[in-house]
Motif scaffolding. Structure first.
Motif, short mmCIF file in Angstrom:
data_model
loop_
_atom_site.label_atom_id
_atom_site.label_comp_id
_atom_site.label_asym_id
_atom_site.label_seq_id
_atom_site.Cartn_x
_atom_site.Cartn_y
_atom_site.Cartn_z
N PRO B 65 40.91 -57.77 39.66
CA PRO B 65 40.17 -57.78 40.93
C PRO B 65 38.71 -58.19 40.79
O PRO B 65 38.16 -58.82 41.70
N GLN B 66 38.03 -57.83 39.69
CA GLN B 66 36.61 -58.15 39.59
C GLN B 66 36.37 -59.53 38.98
O GLN B 66 35.57 -60.31 39.46
N SER B 67 37.08 -59.85 37.91
CA SER B 67 36.82 -61.11 37.22
C SER B 67 37.70 -62.25 37.73
O SER B 67 37.56 -63.39 37.26
N ASN B 68 38.57 -61.97 38.70
CA ASN B 68 39.40 -63.00 39.33
C ASN B 68 40.17 -63.84 38.31
O ASN B 68 40.16 -65.06 38.36
N ARG B 116 38.40 -52.07 33.16
CA ARG B 116 37.16 -52.84 33.00
C ARG B 116 37.44 -54.33 32.80
O ARG B 116 36.51 -55.12 32.67
N GLU B 117 38.70 -54.69 32.71
CA GLU B 117 39.14 -56.08 32.64
C GLU B 117 38.69 -56.81 31.38
O GLU B 117 38.66 -58.03 31.33
N ASN B 162 39.80 -44.50 32.05
CA ASN B 162 38.74 -44.57 31.02
C ASN B 162 38.84 -45.83 30.16
O ASN B 162 38.08 -45.98 29.20
N ASN B 163 39.80 -46.73 30.47
CA ASN B 163 39.89 -48.02 29.80
C ASN B 163 40.42 -47.91 28.36
O ASN B 163 40.48 -48.90 27.65
N VAL B 164 40.74 -46.71 27.91
CA VAL B 164 41.18 -46.53 26.52
C VAL B 164 42.63 -46.09 26.44
O VAL B 164 43.42 -46.65 25.69
N VAL B 185 35.29 -53.54 21.50
CA VAL B 185 35.31 -53.69 22.95
C VAL B 185 34.88 -52.40 23.64
O VAL B 185 34.08 -52.41 24.58
N ASP B 186 35.42 -51.27 23.16
CA ASP B 186 35.27 -50.02 23.89
C ASP B 186 34.15 -49.17 23.33
O ASP B 186 33.89 -49.15 22.13
#
Lengths: 156, 416
Positions: B65-68, B116-117, B162-164, B185-186
């Motif tokens: 959704p954010q980075s399309n 977070r993509e 939490n992306n993890v 990355v994280d």
């Protein structure tokens, strides 16, 4: 043409082989306990039936049914005991009896109905009883109950 | 109340769908090796672009959704990340694929962007989940594999906020929670109910439904503190994790055919759909869960044909053991009791003059393959969901339709 190679069990060389027993939790009881439990329950069911307590008999036999490998004698005894209850229940009592069971017991009962239908030669003896119970049970518990019988690896 | 919006996209099964961030476009796969982007014009969806790179069936699509960016996974064991860039000659924006090195020897089955993509997870038939992150030097995506203790094909994944942490449902009858922590990355994640130290491939929990069955779908609740999964024993299970490892499991047995896909719409609500062809709403809390309504309300939903429920067919029981009243069941029963049926004919007039049709009483005429959030409300709860099915339809539902429908009907009684 030689086709014997088709019968070679190549899976045995697979280190990550997924066994049937990996797919469900094994029965914590050992086979001899399971058999003595089954015999005890069969006796309890007979005395309950003699008193006309079909509900109690059904609850007893559907609690902790034998499953898994190595307990074929207990499985057969339990199946015969279940069918004994089914045969001795009046057809008008079937639906209230099924409704009084919890969903786990309903699923277990459905397992025995299918097992009974699958026994060679049973069709003529108790086929109509099993089908009658199956119809009533499906009305109460839905097709989900049948799906669970097909899915569950803890076959009775 | 709002009736569901029904869009017949194709005459073939839709394996999956993913909406663009602004919901003006949708990426679907028509059960083949192309991903197709449809653009909305009023009530019509028109094909505007085709993403062709895979050479076998596309199994899953996700649109960040954010980075399309779009990511596609396929049975050809590959995944591609698609991003829009201007075409050098015309200057128009076109979708360009980037290769992903998955290193798997079986089909990719499912793909999801992390919140977070910056990562995505690809589930596969190779008993592994690929956690992919971007390698700037080589301009491609590289994967690290989560393998243990997966024993069979992974069918679905879902990311923790939490992306993890990553949940995975698998054909070895288990739903699991893993750490998908990638050092470069994280940032180090805060301790959560799922654990404190979380190096890559940590198994934080392993869950199964009592009757077993392939785990078709997994989902973290909006807070990430709860997990739900749908399995092939026609049940859904909600997991209440506990730091001691004695996790609480609430199993809700369904009375219909199994669910294939589920999402949380709020911390106390889940929408599940699958072989029963209708999305249903579950509500509950730690003390218990129950199915409360079907979003597909037969009495308030315009049928695709005719516009009103068919006469003579009993109204479908949304929550109950309804399948015995389905049109298909009635067709067979009529054939059995009256004898004779013209095989293959879509309709036949029975002696009573009542039409018996092969159409079933739900909006979707076949299995629902995917349910996804479509619109969020002010408090972050999902107010609309979208579904696609094997009948080639895309449908957008109001989540509170079931309850509102009931209220409307009760209101109607009052007025009379």
């Amino acid at each position: 043409m030689d086709t014997a190679f088709r019968k070679i069990d190549i899976d045995q060389y697979d280190e990550d082989l997924l066994l049937e027993t990996d797919l469900y939790d094994p029965d914590p009881r050992d086979p001899s306990t399971v058999l003595s439990d089954a015999k005890q329950k069969a006796a309890a069911v007979r005395s309950a039936l003699a008193k006309g307590d079909n509900h109690g008999a059904l609850l007893t036999i559907l609690d902790q049914p034998p499953y898994g490998p190595g307990v074929d004698e207990a499985k057969n005894l339990t199946l015969q005991t279940v069918v004994l209850i089914l045969n001795s229940t009046k057809s008008t009592d079937v639906q209230p009896l099924i409704k009084s069971l919890d969903s786990t017991a309903q699923d277990t009962l459905m397992k025995y109905l299918y097992k009974g239908m699958g026994m060679p030669g049973w069709g003529e003896v108790s086929g109509s009883v099993l089908l009658g119970w199956h119809e009533k049970l499906t009305e109460v518990a839905g097709t989900g109950c049948i799906v669970r019988v097909m899915t569950d690896r803890r076959t009775v | 109340m709002a009736a569901p919006q029904v869009f017949p996209i194709a005459q073939v099964p839709l394996t999956t769908h993913a909406f663009s961030p602004d919901r003006s476009q949708v990426a679907v796969s028509l059960n083949n090796n192309d991903a197709q982007i449809y653009t909305r014009h009023g009530q019509e969806w028109t094909l505007t672009e085709t993403l062709s790179e895979h050479d076998k069936l596309i199994t899953s699509i996700d649109w960040a959704p954010q980075s399309n960016r779009i990511v596609t996974a396929s049975q050809d064991r590959n995944a591609y990340v698609w991003s829009q860039s201007p075409d050098p000659s015309t200057g128009q924006l076109v979708w360009k694929p980037t290769l992903v090195l998955l290193r798997i020897n079986r089909a990719a089955t499912y793909v999801r962007w992390s919140p977070r993509e910056d990562k995505f997870a690809v589930a596969s038939g190779a008993r592994a989940i690929c956690i992919c992150s971007f390698d700037e030097e080589n301009n491609w995506w590289v994967a690290r594999l989560i393998k243990k203790p997966i024993r069979s094909t992974v069918l679905s994944v879902d990311w923790h906020p939490n992306n993890v942490l990553l949940a995975a449902g698998s054909a070895d009858m288990k739903a699991r929670v893993f750490s998908a922590y990638i050092k470069d990355v994280d940032k180090r994640p805060l301790p959560s109910v799922w654990g404190e130290k979380l190096p890559f491939n940590t198994l934080c929990g392993e869950f199964a439904s009592p009757s077993g069955g392939w785990v078709h779908s997994v989902a973290f609740s909006p807070s990430g503190d709860l997990l739900a999964f749908a399995s092939h024993d026609s049940s859904i299970t909600v997991v209440y994790p506990d730091a001691s490892g004695a996790h609480g499991l609430i199993n809700i047995k369904g009375s219909t055919l199994p669910y294939l896909t589920l999402i949380w719409t709020a911390e106390d609500a889940i929408v599940a759909a699958g072989h029963d062809c209708q999305p249903v709403l579950f509500k509950g809390g730690p003390e218990g869960w129950a199915m409360t309504a079907s979003l597909d309300d037969a009495t308030s939903t315009p049928r695709s044909a005719g516009g009103s429920p068919k006469p003579g067919v009993p109204p479908r029981n949304a929550g109950g053991v309804g399948r015995l009243n389905s049109a298909a069941f009635n067709t067979f029963r009529n054939a059995d009791t009256r004898g004779g049926i013209n095989p293959g004919g879509p309709t036949l007039a029975s002696p009573g003059g009542v039409g018996v049709e092969s159409e079933i009483m739900t909006v979707h005429q076949n299995t629902i393959t995917a349910v996804r959030p479509y619109e969020h409300g002010a408090n972050g709860e999902v107010t609309k969901v979208s579904t696609t099915g094997l009948d080639g339809k895309l449908v957008i539902w109001s989540v509170n339709a079931g309850a509102a429908g009931l209220a409307a009907r009760l209101g109607g009684v009052h007025l009379r």
